[in-house]
Motif scaffolding. Sequence first.
Motif, short mmCIF file in Angstrom:
data_model
loop_
_atom_site.label_atom_id
_atom_site.label_comp_id
_atom_site.label_asym_id
_atom_site.label_seq_id
_atom_site.Cartn_x
_atom_site.Cartn_y
_atom_site.Cartn_z
N GLU A 26 54.10 42.40 66.14
CA GLU A 26 53.02 43.01 66.94
C GLU A 26 51.63 42.44 66.64
O GLU A 26 50.67 42.75 67.32
CB GLU A 26 53.00 44.53 66.72
N GLY A 27 51.54 41.61 65.59
CA GLY A 27 50.24 41.04 65.23
C GLY A 27 49.33 42.02 64.51
O GLY A 27 48.11 41.87 64.54
N TRP A 28 49.93 43.03 63.86
CA TRP A 28 49.13 44.02 63.13
C TRP A 28 48.81 43.50 61.74
O TRP A 28 49.71 43.12 60.98
CB TRP A 28 49.90 45.32 63.00
N PRO A 29 47.55 43.52 61.36
CA PRO A 29 47.22 43.09 60.00
C PRO A 29 47.87 44.00 58.95
O PRO A 29 48.01 45.21 59.15
CB PRO A 29 45.69 43.23 59.94
N HIS A 30 48.27 43.39 57.87
CA HIS A 30 48.82 44.08 56.70
C HIS A 30 48.29 43.32 55.48
O HIS A 30 47.38 42.50 55.64
CB HIS A 30 50.35 44.15 56.76
N ARG A 31 48.80 43.58 54.31
CA ARG A 31 48.25 42.97 53.10
C ARG A 31 49.29 42.08 52.41
O ARG A 31 50.45 42.45 52.31
CB ARG A 31 47.79 44.04 52.12
N VAL A 32 48.81 40.95 51.91
CA VAL A 32 49.61 40.02 51.13
C VAL A 32 48.81 39.68 49.88
O VAL A 32 47.59 39.48 49.96
CB VAL A 32 49.94 38.75 51.94
N ALA A 33 49.48 39.63 48.74
CA ALA A 33 48.82 39.27 47.48
C ALA A 33 49.44 37.98 46.95
O ALA A 33 50.66 37.80 47.02
CB ALA A 33 48.97 40.38 46.45
N THR A 34 48.60 37.10 46.43
CA THR A 34 49.07 35.84 45.88
C THR A 34 48.43 35.58 44.53
O THR A 34 47.38 36.13 44.20
CB THR A 34 48.73 34.66 46.81
N THR A 35 49.09 34.70 43.78
CA THR A 35 48.60 34.29 42.48
C THR A 35 48.66 32.78 42.37
O THR A 35 49.68 32.18 42.68
CB THR A 35 49.43 34.92 41.34
N VAL A 36 47.55 32.19 41.95
CA VAL A 36 47.50 30.79 41.59
C VAL A 36 47.88 30.75 40.11
O VAL A 36 47.19 31.35 39.28
CB VAL A 36 46.09 30.19 41.77
N CYS A 37 48.97 30.07 39.79
CA CYS A 37 49.40 29.99 38.39
C CYS A 37 48.90 28.70 37.78
O CYS A 37 49.02 27.62 38.37
CB CYS A 37 50.93 30.05 38.31
N ARG A 38 48.31 28.83 36.61
CA ARG A 38 47.85 27.68 35.82
C ARG A 38 48.53 27.75 34.46
O ARG A 38 48.83 28.84 33.97
CB ARG A 38 46.34 27.71 35.64
N ASP A 39 48.73 26.60 33.86
CA ASP A 39 49.27 26.59 32.50
C ASP A 39 48.10 26.57 31.51
O ASP A 39 46.93 26.60 31.92
CB ASP A 39 50.27 25.45 32.29
N THR A 106 48.48 37.75 61.39
CA THR A 106 47.19 38.02 60.75
C THR A 106 47.42 38.99 59.60
O THR A 106 48.16 39.97 59.75
CB THR A 106 46.22 38.63 61.78
N TYR A 107 46.80 38.72 58.47
CA TYR A 107 46.94 39.61 57.32
C TYR A 107 45.76 39.40 56.38
O TYR A 107 45.09 38.38 56.41
CB TYR A 107 48.26 39.36 56.58
N TRP A 108 45.51 40.42 55.57
CA TRP A 108 44.52 40.31 54.52
C TRP A 108 45.21 39.65 53.33
O TRP A 108 46.26 40.09 52.89
CB TRP A 108 43.98 41.68 54.12
N LEU A 109 44.62 38.56 52.84
CA LEU A 109 45.20 37.82 51.74
C LEU A 109 44.33 37.99 50.49
O LEU A 109 43.14 37.66 50.51
CB LEU A 109 45.30 36.33 52.09
N GLY A 110 44.93 38.54 49.45
CA GLY A 110 44.27 38.67 48.16
C GLY A 110 44.71 37.52 47.27
O GLY A 110 45.90 37.32 47.06
N VAL A 111 43.75 36.76 46.78
CA VAL A 111 44.04 35.60 45.93
C VAL A 111 43.61 35.93 44.50
O VAL A 111 42.50 36.41 44.27
CB VAL A 111 43.31 34.34 46.44
N HIS A 112 44.52 35.67 43.57
CA HIS A 112 44.31 35.94 42.15
C HIS A 112 44.68 34.69 41.37
O HIS A 112 45.31 33.79 41.91
CB HIS A 112 45.21 37.11 41.70
N GLU A 113 44.33 34.65 40.11
CA GLU A 113 44.73 33.56 39.23
C GLU A 113 45.32 34.14 37.96
O GLU A 113 44.96 35.26 37.56
CB GLU A 113 43.56 32.64 38.89
N ALA A 114 46.22 33.37 37.34
CA ALA A 114 46.81 33.77 36.07
C ALA A 114 47.11 32.54 35.25
O ALA A 114 47.46 31.48 35.79
CB ALA A 114 48.11 34.55 36.31
#
Length: 175
Positions: A26-39, A106-114
């Motif tokens: 339906e094209g409804w925004p929702h939420r997605v969370a991501t993590t950039v992994c570093r060593d 379409t979605y809200w994307l939360g970007v994190h790092e670890a």
Amino acid sequence: MGERVERVDEQDRVLGVVDRDEAIREGWPHRVATTVCRDARGRVLVHRRPEHLSRFPGHHDWLIGGAVEVGESYEEAASREPAEELGVRARVRFVFTFLCRGAISTYWLGVHEAVVTQPLTPDPSEIAWHGWFSEAEFREVIRERLFVPDGLDALRRHPGLGSPAATRPPTPPRW
């Protein structure tokens, strides 16, 4: 019934709970969370998605992530995803969110790092291959390989790694 997510508006306010496939359809925004992994050396993890996946099969990505579950915060989801996909637990640091007008929805994307210090045990149903790249190598690999387009959109916005030159394909020579 499939995966339940919170349907949100264009200001990331919760409107209700829906099936994720329905939100995408339906094209409804929702939420997605991501993590950039570093060593520990600061290298960035890049992985390739398996060929059997329905979304972006065989594409590379630099983000580990998935849908934010109902009642879950971006940070909780960003912490959960590396455990599920890579078999590691790491403390995540919030970087930014944005309304991603993605290739599929379409979605809200939360970007994190670890910083990941444990050995990885990738889930083969999620990750077909992985490697660690210095920032210079990372900029090369994103020009050479096929990447998930939404990940490239996030990279352009990333305050530390992003730049228009880093995410553009190389300019073909003029003969």
